[in-house]
Write a protein that holds these residues in place. Structure first.
Motif, PDB file in Angstrom:
ATOM      1  N   VAL A  51      22.007  15.241 111.686  1.00 54.12           N
ATOM      2  CA  VAL A  51      21.089  14.350 110.976  1.00 54.12           C
ATOM      3  C   VAL A  51      20.601  13.277 111.946  1.00 54.12           C
ATOM      4  CG1 VAL A  51      20.828  12.733 109.059  1.00 54.12           C
ATOM      5  CG2 VAL A  51      22.309  14.750 108.809  1.00 54.12           C
ATOM      6  N   PHE A  52      19.277  13.104 112.057  1.00 57.67           N
ATOM      7  CA  PHE A  52      18.682  12.060 112.888  1.00 57.67           C
ATOM      8  C   PHE A  52      18.279  10.889 111.991  1.00 57.67           C
ATOM      9  CE2 PHE A  52      18.754  15.218 116.028  1.00 57.67           C
ATOM     10  CZ  PHE A  52      18.410  14.677 117.260  1.00 57.67           C
ATOM     11  N   ILE A  53      18.706   9.681 112.386  1.00 60.14           N
ATOM     12  CA  ILE A  53      18.381   8.458 111.643  1.00 60.14           C
ATOM     13  C   ILE A  53      17.589   7.539 112.555  1.00 60.14           C
ATOM     14  CG2 ILE A  53      19.310   6.497 110.364  1.00 60.14           C
ATOM     15  CD1 ILE A  53      19.915   9.190 109.077  1.00 60.14           C
ATOM     16  N   ASN A  54      16.421   7.108 112.097  1.00 60.84           N
ATOM     17  CA  ASN A  54      15.570   6.220 112.885  1.00 60.84           C
ATOM     18  C   ASN A  54      15.350   4.923 112.125  1.00 60.84           C
ATOM     19  OD1 ASN A  54      13.560   5.740 115.178  1.00 60.84           O
ATOM     20  ND2 ASN A  54      12.256   5.480 113.359  1.00 60.84           N
ATOM     21  N   GLU A  55      15.845   3.811 112.714  1.00 57.74           N
ATOM     22  CA  GLU A  55      15.700   2.495 112.108  1.00 57.74           C
ATOM     23  C   GLU A  55      16.168   2.487 110.656  1.00 57.74           C
ATOM     24  OE1 GLU A  55      11.753   1.155 112.675  1.00 57.74           O
ATOM     25  OE2 GLU A  55      11.929   0.979 114.860  1.00 57.74           O
ATOM     26  N   GLY A  56      17.307   3.129 110.416  1.00 50.12           N
ATOM     27  CA  GLY A  56      17.898   3.146 109.084  1.00 50.12           C
ATOM     28  C   GLY A  56      17.340   4.188 108.145  1.00 50.12           C
ATOM     29  N   LYS A  57      16.303   4.912 108.559  1.00 50.79           N
ATOM     30  CA  LYS A  57      15.700   5.927 107.700  1.00 50.79           C
ATOM     31  C   LYS A  57      16.084   7.323 108.172  1.00 50.79           C
ATOM     32  CE  LYS A  57      11.645   3.127 106.564  1.00 50.79           C
ATOM     33  NZ  LYS A  57      10.156   3.064 106.598  1.00 50.79           N
ATOM     34  N   LEU A  58      16.329   8.196 107.213  1.00 52.39           N
ATOM     35  CA  LEU A  58      16.661   9.576 107.543  1.00 52.39           C
ATOM     36  C   LEU A  58      15.395  10.279 108.027  1.00 52.39           C
ATOM     37  CD1 LEU A  58      19.072  11.810 105.545  1.00 52.39           C
ATOM     38  CD2 LEU A  58      17.014  12.782 106.523  1.00 52.39           C
ATOM     39  N   THR A  78       8.582  11.968 114.706  1.00 54.42           N
ATOM     40  CA  THR A  78       7.308  11.746 115.387  1.00 54.42           C
ATOM     41  C   THR A  78       6.357  10.942 114.503  1.00 54.42           C
ATOM     42  OG1 THR A  78       7.525  13.808 116.619  1.00 54.42           O
ATOM     43  CG2 THR A  78       5.317  12.892 116.433  1.00 54.42           C
ATOM     44  N   TYR A  79       6.338  11.277 113.224  1.00 58.28           N
ATOM     45  CA  TYR A  79       5.474  10.554 112.293  1.00 58.28           C
ATOM     46  C   TYR A  79       5.938   9.101 112.135  1.00 58.28           C
ATOM     47  CZ  TYR A  79       3.487   9.075 107.844  1.00 58.28           C
ATOM     48  OH  TYR A  79       2.844   8.359 106.867  1.00 58.28           O
ATOM     49  N   LEU A  80       7.257   8.890 112.040  1.00 57.20           N
ATOM     50  CA  LEU A  80       7.774   7.542 111.871  1.00 57.20           C
ATOM     51  C   LEU A  80       7.489   6.664 113.091  1.00 57.20           C
ATOM     52  CD1 LEU A  80      11.250   8.290 110.205  1.00 57.20           C
ATOM     53  CD2 LEU A  80       9.213   7.378 109.096  1.00 57.20           C
ATOM     54  N   GLN A  81       7.547   7.270 114.281  1.00 59.50           N
ATOM     55  CA  GLN A  81       7.329   6.509 115.506  1.00 59.50           C
ATOM     56  C   GLN A  81       5.847   6.409 115.891  1.00 59.50           C
ATOM     57  OE1 GLN A  81       9.479   4.810 117.021  1.00 59.50           O
ATOM     58  NE2 GLN A  81      11.463   5.810 117.311  1.00 59.50           N
ATOM     59  N   ASN A  82       4.979   7.098 115.178  1.00 59.06           N
ATOM     60  CA  ASN A  82       3.550   7.136 115.501  1.00 59.06           C
ATOM     61  C   ASN A  82       3.288   7.647 116.922  1.00 59.06           C
ATOM     62  OD1 ASN A  82       2.682   6.052 112.985  1.00 59.06           O
ATOM     63  ND2 ASN A  82       3.324   4.020 113.680  1.00 59.06           N
ATOM     64  N   TRP A  83       4.053   8.676 117.299  1.00 57.18           N
ATOM     65  CA  TRP A  83       3.861   9.251 118.624  1.00 57.18           C
ATOM     66  C   TRP A  83       2.662  10.210 118.603  1.00 57.18           C
ATOM     67  CZ3 TRP A  83       9.662  10.939 119.095  1.00 57.18           C
ATOM     68  CH2 TRP A  83      10.436   9.803 119.378  1.00 57.18           C
ATOM     69  N   ASP A  84       1.970  10.258 119.733  1.00 58.60           N
ATOM     70  CA  ASP A  84       0.948  11.302 119.835  1.00 58.60           C
ATOM     71  C   ASP A  84       1.567  12.516 120.537  1.00 58.60           C
ATOM     72  OD1 ASP A  84       1.020  10.809 122.583  1.00 58.60           O
ATOM     73  OD2 ASP A  84      -0.652   9.387 122.485  1.00 58.60           O
ATOM     74  N   LYS A  85       0.836  13.570 120.659  1.00 58.02           N
ATOM     75  CA  LYS A  85       1.368  14.817 121.197  1.00 58.02           C
ATOM     76  C   LYS A  85       1.762  14.725 122.677  1.00 58.02           C
ATOM     77  CE  LYS A  85      -1.115  17.708 117.908  1.00 58.02           C
ATOM     78  NZ  LYS A  85      -2.084  18.829 117.736  1.00 58.02           N
ATOM     79  N   LEU A  86       1.229  13.714 123.386  1.00 63.77           N
ATOM     80  CA  LEU A  86       1.529  13.602 124.812  1.00 63.77           C
ATOM     81  C   LEU A  86       2.727  12.691 125.077  1.00 63.77           C
ATOM     82  CD1 LEU A  86      -2.122  13.280 126.189  1.00 63.77           C
ATOM     83  CD2 LEU A  86      -0.687  15.336 126.043  1.00 63.77           C
ATOM     84  N   PHE A  87       3.358  12.185 124.040  1.00 67.58           N
ATOM     85  CA  PHE A  87       4.467  11.262 124.240  1.00 67.58           C
ATOM     86  C   PHE A  87       5.646  12.004 124.859  1.00 67.58           C
ATOM     87  CE2 PHE A  87       8.280   9.001 122.926  1.00 67.58           C
ATOM     88  CZ  PHE A  87       7.974   7.706 123.287  1.00 67.58           C
TER      89      PHE A  87
END
Length: 346
Positions: A51-58, A78-87
């Motif tokens: 399980v990956f948890i980012n800033e308290g969110k699953l 990726t969606y939570l961090q607002n990464w683009d495809k080149l990140f």
């Protein structure tokens, strides 16, 4: 970030959990001052979920297999961090491994008796114990509902809550079953299945699948159990007269084997003679009554005598039955037969 902090920080390129011991359900991968390298390898074994948890969110849940961590394999993160495809930079995230192995032979029991209304004995207090087995099937639900952000979450911690569910459910099931205790104790397999059906949904709320639930024993308080044992013994004894004869016949050879056995035999013979005298007196009274009845009803007398269980014929037939069943000895049979024939002829 200063240069010193950057040098201190390490990048993780392999994430895995080997489960060194038994009894741990959730283990947090050490992440302090570390970041996960983009393209790192995540190994999840057949008996695990990650399980990956980012800033308290699953963020994401991974099943068994070897995964390369990229924006394509971490869509939610990726969606939570607002990464683009080149990140392609290292990223910070908490990773929890969850064991999905079957947990076998887990024990349950009633610390206090359960009071129910029984058809045969009224209000009774039951105790019960047994075992059950389960496995984690939904790591995200277990993390959200129970384990949380603890670095290690053990089986024993979970089972404190599971046992509370078991005891509440078994109390309601026994009380609502309307099944007498004697039937309940003789059908523990069916009782276990009934309890399991009521536990499936509460376990599932924690992301757990109940594999088996077994009732190993249902018992009553000692004083009530003694009363039941006495009732069972009386039912097994049956006819008290026949049982007394059997006990006397058994006592004679046993007394002869013991020191002072003659006294024992004398006591048994005395008891036998007393019993025989009682039978003779009863026979005489019954024969007198039968004679008086025959005098007042001469036509019906033959049929009544044939049906009378106290008639000499009926008594001889009963004696023969006792001999055939081994309840009296041949000597006892011959003695009693001679007594009956003597009364019949006299």
């Amino acid at each position: 970030m200063g240069l010193g902090s950057f040098i201190k920080k390490q990048f993780i390129d392999i994430l895995q959990w080997t489960e060194d011991g038994d009894g741990v359900l959730v283990w947090k991968h050490p992440m302090e001052d570390n970041e996960i390298q983009y393209g790192a390898s995540l190994t999840v074994r057949e008996s695990q979920q990650a399980v990956f948890i980012n800033e308290g969110k699953l963020a994401d849940v991974f099943g068994p297999g070897m995964h390369t961590l990229t924006t394509q394999t971490l869509p939610v993160l990726t969606y939570l961090q607002n990464w683009d495809k080149l990140f392609e930079s290292p990223f910070k995230s908490d990773v929890y491994f969850v064991s999905t192995r079957l947990q076998l032979g887990r024990k349950w029991g009633t610390p206090q008796p359960i009071t129910i209304r029984d058809k045969d004995f009224g209000m009774v207090r039951l105790r019960a114990f047994g075992s059950y087995s389960y496995s984690v099937t939904d790591a995200a639900k277990l993390f959200s509902a129970v384990s949380g952000t603890r670095e290690v979450y053990t089986r024993d911690e979970l089972e404190v809550q599971l046992r509370n569910l078991v005891l509440a459910t078994i109390t309601n099931t026994l009380a609502a079953s309307d099944v007498p205790f004697l039937d309940m104790a003789g059908n523990q397999l069916l009782m276990g299945d009934a309890v399991k059906q009521h536990l499936v949904e509460p376990f599932a709320n924690y992301g757990i699948a109940l594999d088996a639930f077994v009732v190993e024993n249902i018992s009553l308080p000692e004083e009530l159990q003694k009363a039941i044992d006495t009732r069972i013994s009386m039912g097994m004894i049956g006819n008290m007269g026949t049982y007394a004869q059997y006990q006397t016949a058994q006592a004679i050879p046993l007394a002869a084997q013991n020191e002072g056995g003659i006294a024992g035999i004398g006591a048994s013979l005395a008891a036998g003679l007393q019993f025989g005298q009682m039978m003779a007196n009863s026979t005489a009274s019954n024969m007198a009554a039968a004679t008086a009845a025959a005098a007042t009803a001469p036509v019906a007398a033959p049929a009544a005598a044939a049906a009378d269980p106290t008639s000499p014929e009926a008594r001889l037939e009963k004696l023969k039955g006792l001999l055939d069943k081994g309840l009296i000895s041949a000597a006892d049979y011959d003695s009693a037969k001679a007594e009956i024939l003597k009364q019949l002829i006299g």
